[in-house]
Design an enzyme around this catalytic site. Structure first.
Site, PDB file in Angstrom:
ATOM      1  N   LYS A  96       5.082  -7.456  -0.490  1.00 23.66           N
ATOM      2  CA  LYS A  96       5.711  -6.285  -1.102  1.00 23.66           C
ATOM      3  C   LYS A  96       7.056  -6.088  -0.414  1.00 23.66           C
ATOM      4  O   LYS A  96       7.108  -5.813   0.796  1.00 23.66           O
ATOM      5  CB  LYS A  96       4.831  -5.041  -0.931  1.00 23.66           C
ATOM      6  CG  LYS A  96       5.543  -3.778  -1.388  1.00 23.66           C
ATOM      7  CD  LYS A  96       4.720  -2.518  -1.195  1.00 23.66           C
ATOM      8  CE  LYS A  96       5.645  -1.314  -1.229  1.00 23.66           C
ATOM      9  NZ  LYS A  96       4.964  -0.038  -1.084  1.00 23.66           N
ATOM     10  N   ALA A 183       4.112   4.745  -5.044  1.00 27.22           N
ATOM     11  CA  ALA A 183       4.649   5.829  -4.204  1.00 27.22           C
ATOM     12  C   ALA A 183       4.826   7.141  -4.953  1.00 27.22           C
ATOM     13  O   ALA A 183       5.217   7.168  -6.111  1.00 27.22           O
ATOM     14  CB  ALA A 183       5.975   5.449  -3.566  1.00 27.22           C
ATOM     15  N   ASN A 205      -1.075   5.666  -1.230  1.00 29.15           N
ATOM     16  CA  ASN A 205      -1.577   5.779   0.138  1.00 29.15           C
ATOM     17  C   ASN A 205      -1.806   7.246   0.524  1.00 29.15           C
ATOM     18  O   ASN A 205      -2.937   7.706   0.698  1.00 29.15           O
ATOM     19  CB  ASN A 205      -0.556   5.129   1.095  1.00 29.15           C
ATOM     20  CG  ASN A 205      -1.058   4.954   2.516  1.00 29.15           C
ATOM     21  OD1 ASN A 205      -0.649   4.032   3.204  1.00 29.15           O
ATOM     22  ND2 ASN A 205      -1.948   5.796   3.002  1.00 29.15           N
TER      23      ASN A 205
END
Ligand SMILES: CC(=O)[C@@H](O)[C@H](O)COP(=O)(O)O
Length: 255
Positions: A96, A183, A205
């Site tokens: 990534k 994100a 996350n």
């Protein structure tokens, strides 16, 4: 199935591994999420010192495909160096690309992201760049040969959800490689909307690691992503300005 390069996955949730309250909760949340791809910052790993503690040690890494990320890089050169380090340590051939251009917003630097992706593709990596929701940049990254495009929903860790659904839809419509919204997801509904828009997956996350109950939230995200995908495949009804009766009376004879 989610196909990235030569790999196939049944889960469309890609999970970050940082910021959990402790490693037991991290393990449980990761397992409950059903994620098959885990991302982590190469810079945070003791990759060449197997005897040193590392923050993935509770996880059975044989069960997951690792997606090292170049977090911490602010230039293409740094990202390339980190990626090569990850590959040299045998972590994975997927990377990534994350090249941050602004420390306040953590938004990606488009020029350096493009440069790093181009070089890493030449080096034979499976390249997944974290990018802004710029439609033309996404196109350029795809034309370079990137194996997936990862536009942000909103700034990393902000939990603001999808701030530009129009651009995301354009990116998804034009893309022939998987689009993974990466994100800024804050709630399961954000992840479901990304999937309803037609995204191929979601990487998140903070929404799980920072939840009051990360394990429960991991389950909620799993279900939201599955529901969003099902909804997309089923095809939603068009929005109309005016009402239309759910039980129409036309053609019915009422005595
Ligand atoms: C873990 C990782 O790769 C992050 O950089 C990613 O972009 C997730 O962002 P959130 O924490 O906002 O979900």
């Amino acid at each position: 199935m989610l196909k990235i390069g030569t790999y196939e996955f049944s889960s469309r949730l890609l999970l970050g591994t940082g910021k959990y309250p402790n490693f037991d909760i991290q393990k449980e949340a990761v397992e409950v999420s059903g994620a098959e791809i885990l991302t982590f910052a190469v810079r945070r790993m003791n990759i060449f010192e197997a005897n040193q503690p590392n923050f993935l040690e509770k996880l059975n890494l044989n069960n997951y495909k690792l997606l090292p990320n170049t977090a911490g890089a602010s230039t293409a050169e740094e990202a390339i160096r980190i990626a090569k380090l990850a590959r040299a340590s045998g972590l994975c051939d997927m990377i990534k690309v994350e090249v941050i251009g602004c420390q306040k917003t953590l938004l990606p630097d488009p020029i350096e992201t493009l440069k790093a992706s181009e070089e890493l593709l030449k080096e034979g990596f499976i390249v997944l760049p974290y990018t802004s929701d710029d439609v033309l940049l996404a196109k350029r990254l795809e034309e370079l040969g990137c194996h997936a495009i990862m536009p942000g929903a909103s700034p990393i860790g902000s939990g603001q959800g999808i701030i530009n659904p129009v651009n995301l839809r354009f990116i998804i419509e034009q893309s022939k490689v998987p689009v993974i919204v990466d994100a800024g997801i804050g709630a399961p509904s954000d992840a479901a909307i990304a999937m309803e828009l037609g995204a191929d997956g979601v990487l998140l996350n903070t929404a799980i690691s920072g939840a009051n109950d990360p394990v429960k939230m991991a389950k909620a995200m799993k279900l939201a992503i599955e529901a969003g995908r099902l909804g997309y495949e089923a095809g939603r009804i068009p929005k109309k300005q005016y009402a239309s009766a759910s039980s129409p009376m036309e053609g019915m004879s009422i005595g």
